[in-house]
Design an enzyme around this catalytic site. Sequence first.
Site, PDB file in Angstrom:
ATOM      1  N   TYR A 139       0.938  -1.210  -0.086  1.00 33.41           N
ATOM      2  CA  TYR A 139      -0.006   0.082   0.125  1.00 33.41           C
ATOM      3  C   TYR A 139       0.785   1.140   0.079  1.00 33.41           C
ATOM      4  O   TYR A 139       0.408   2.469  -0.482  1.00 33.41           O
ATOM      5  CB  TYR A 139      -0.931  -0.114   1.251  1.00 33.41           C
ATOM      6  CG  TYR A 139      -2.322  -0.631   1.097  1.00 33.41           C
ATOM      7  CD1 TYR A 139      -2.420  -2.132   0.570  1.00 33.41           C
ATOM      8  CD2 TYR A 139      -3.496   0.102   1.159  1.00 33.41           C
ATOM      9  CE1 TYR A 139      -3.447  -2.749   0.484  1.00 33.41           C
ATOM     10  CE2 TYR A 139      -4.629  -0.674   0.923  1.00 33.41           C
ATOM     11  CZ  TYR A 139      -4.752  -1.909   0.576  1.00 33.41           C
ATOM     12  OH  TYR A 139      -5.875  -2.701   0.663  1.00 33.41           O
ATOM     13  N   LYS A 178       3.087 -15.293   1.811  1.00 38.93           N
ATOM     14  CA  LYS A 178       3.258 -16.186   0.891  1.00 38.93           C
ATOM     15  C   LYS A 178       4.739 -16.366   0.681  1.00 38.93           C
ATOM     16  O   LYS A 178       5.557 -15.838  -0.411  1.00 38.93           O
ATOM     17  CB  LYS A 178       2.649 -15.951  -0.512  1.00 38.93           C
ATOM     18  CG  LYS A 178       1.135 -16.550  -0.683  1.00 38.93           C
ATOM     19  CD  LYS A 178       0.693 -16.508  -1.924  1.00 38.93           C
ATOM     20  CE  LYS A 178       1.400 -17.244  -3.315  1.00 38.93           C
ATOM     21  NZ  LYS A 178       0.878 -18.651  -3.249  1.00 38.93           N
ATOM     22  N   ASP A 206      -3.135 -17.951  -0.069  1.00 43.68           N
ATOM     23  CA  ASP A 206      -4.022 -18.641  -1.046  1.00 43.68           C
ATOM     24  C   ASP A 206      -4.829 -19.840  -0.222  1.00 43.68           C
ATOM     25  O   ASP A 206      -5.721 -19.720  -0.206  1.00 43.68           O
ATOM     26  CB  ASP A 206      -3.363 -19.138  -2.233  1.00 43.68           C
ATOM     27  CG  ASP A 206      -2.207 -19.990  -2.093  1.00 43.68           C
ATOM     28  OD1 ASP A 206      -1.641 -19.962  -0.916  1.00 43.68           O
ATOM     29  OD2 ASP A 206      -1.709 -20.606  -3.163  1.00 43.68           O
ATOM     30  N   ASP A 233      -6.488  -7.175   3.534  1.00 47.89           N
ATOM     31  CA  ASP A 233      -7.744  -6.584   2.785  1.00 47.89           C
ATOM     32  C   ASP A 233      -8.474  -7.459   2.235  1.00 47.89           C
ATOM     33  O   ASP A 233      -9.466  -7.646   2.365  1.00 47.89           O
ATOM     34  CB  ASP A 233      -7.041  -5.638   1.723  1.00 47.89           C
ATOM     35  CG  ASP A 233      -7.887  -4.951   0.962  1.00 47.89           C
ATOM     36  OD1 ASP A 233      -8.938  -4.474   1.768  1.00 47.89           O
ATOM     37  OD2 ASP A 233      -8.035  -4.912  -0.038  1.00 47.89           O
ATOM     38  N   ASP A 246     -12.113  -9.328   3.866  1.00 50.18           N
ATOM     39  CA  ASP A 246     -13.517  -9.351   2.857  1.00 50.18           C
ATOM     40  C   ASP A 246     -14.200 -10.859   2.954  1.00 50.18           C
ATOM     41  O   ASP A 246     -15.482 -10.857   3.031  1.00 50.18           O
ATOM     42  CB  ASP A 246     -13.608  -8.842   1.467  1.00 50.18           C
ATOM     43  CG  ASP A 246     -13.671  -7.350   1.379  1.00 50.18           C
ATOM     44  OD1 ASP A 246     -13.597  -6.471   2.463  1.00 50.18           O
ATOM     45  OD2 ASP A 246     -14.068  -6.870   0.319  1.00 50.18           O
TER      46      ASP A 246
HETATM   47  C1  IPM Z   1     -10.475  -1.591   3.365  1.00 47.52           C
HETATM   48  C2  IPM Z   1     -10.913  -0.751   2.150  1.00 47.52           C
HETATM   49  C3  IPM Z   1      -9.568   0.153   1.948  1.00 47.52           C
HETATM   50  C4  IPM Z   1      -8.367  -0.552   1.855  1.00 47.52           C
HETATM   51  C5  IPM Z   1      -9.892   0.942   0.624  1.00 47.52           C
HETATM   52  C6  IPM Z   1     -11.057   1.952   0.534  1.00 47.52           C
HETATM   53  C7  IPM Z   1      -8.628   1.848   0.377  1.00 47.52           C
HETATM   54  O1  IPM Z   1     -10.760  -1.853   1.064  1.00 47.52           O
HETATM   55  O2  IPM Z   1     -10.486  -0.785   4.436  1.00 47.52           O
HETATM   56  O3  IPM Z   1     -10.293  -2.619   3.702  1.00 47.52           O
HETATM   57  O4  IPM Z   1      -8.055  -1.261   0.659  1.00 47.52           O
HETATM   58  O5  IPM Z   1      -7.694  -0.857   2.727  1.00 47.52           O
HETATM   59 MG    MG Z   2     -10.976  -3.770   1.888  1.00 47.78          MG
END
Ligand code: IPM
Ligand code: MG
Length: 368
Positions: A141, A192, A225, A249, A253
């Site tokens: 990042y 990884k 993975d 990240d 999700d």
């Molecule tokens: C998160 C989001 C952010 C990230 C974006 C909005 C920059 O996806 O907080 O997970 O990638 O960290």
């Molecule tokens: Mg995210």
Amino acid sequence: MTRNILIVAGDGIGPEVMGEVERVIGWFNEKRGFDASIENELVGGCCYDAHGVAVTDETVEKAKKADAVLLGAVGGPKWDNVPYEGRPEAGLLRLRKDLELFANLRPALCFAALADASSLKREIVEGLDIMIVRELTGGVYFGEPKEITDLGNGERRGVDTQVYTTSEIRRIAEVAFDLAKKRDNRVMSVEKRNVMKSGVLWYEEVKKLHGEKFADVKLEHMLADNCAMQLVRNPKQFDVIVTDNLFGDVLSDIASMLTGSLGMLPSASLGAKDASGKACAMYEPVHGSAPDIAGTGAANPIASILSFAMALRYTFELGADADLLEKAVDTVLADGLRTGDIMQPGMKKVGTKEMGDAILAALTKLNG
Ligand code: IPM
Ligand code: MG
């Protein structure tokens, strides 16, 4: 001592869900002597519209001084074509970086009442309680170089840099081990190392720290993975997962969908303590700005409200108040109230404000 909270509601559904959080803070002020004052500032696209940047220097300074920052969400199609440096996400990333919020805690907890809202079978997710500890200020990042260069022969080259140092790895691993001790005492370190040098270093440093300071915690290692696959195959095998910025990240999700909805998941981003013992902290829902439902009053405020519960727990060290708020959310779900994102047959569909009302009513009832 008045507690100082900065709210940056941001874009899309941000202002709607943060409106409910403000009401919850008001309740704690009134009924539990919380004594917080609230300030509001812009971040994201709305800030770009007003000031030409996704967050202003003044807001960053205010955020550094606040006891806790509560963020709603940033972004939306309206800002698809603004310059890269001014895009809404840049505001969020700058706050993370400038406040040195290196530890991102993303719990994935499946509320019993919501086990059927998950895309996975009830028996796979029921009782799920994972804590993802994501490194938040390093890795790809922020690594340099980060650029697109013209090679002059009709080709362009895009570069991002994945980079970690010993101290960055050790401090995030330390957070994970400390958290594990208060939970099921197990840490899964994810990288990884089979293809990445930074992964090899991650693996070695976590292992070394474990041997030095945390040998009583059970440590295992998994490739990223495989971890993604195991999260949907058998998520209950995990307790604390510690991983880098990008894998964190993606994996968070995935973990969020196990719990039924992205609309349920809170997060805490914690900084290092300074000499006076103060650490910056920012709390935000994992979900985004949901521009498709923004302004309709349909958004789920629970992730933001649970993020405030994390602030009560981690910044203000008011564990009993955090428990009370989490219990209130639990009660409302058990009573069958659902926003659209978690709606199921036979339940009562409510909007943002009604969900807030119900949580406030449950708080009052539980508080006796
Ligand atoms: C998160 C989001 C952010 C990230 C974006 C909005 C920059 O996806 O907080 O997970 O990638 O960290
Ligand atoms: Mg995210």
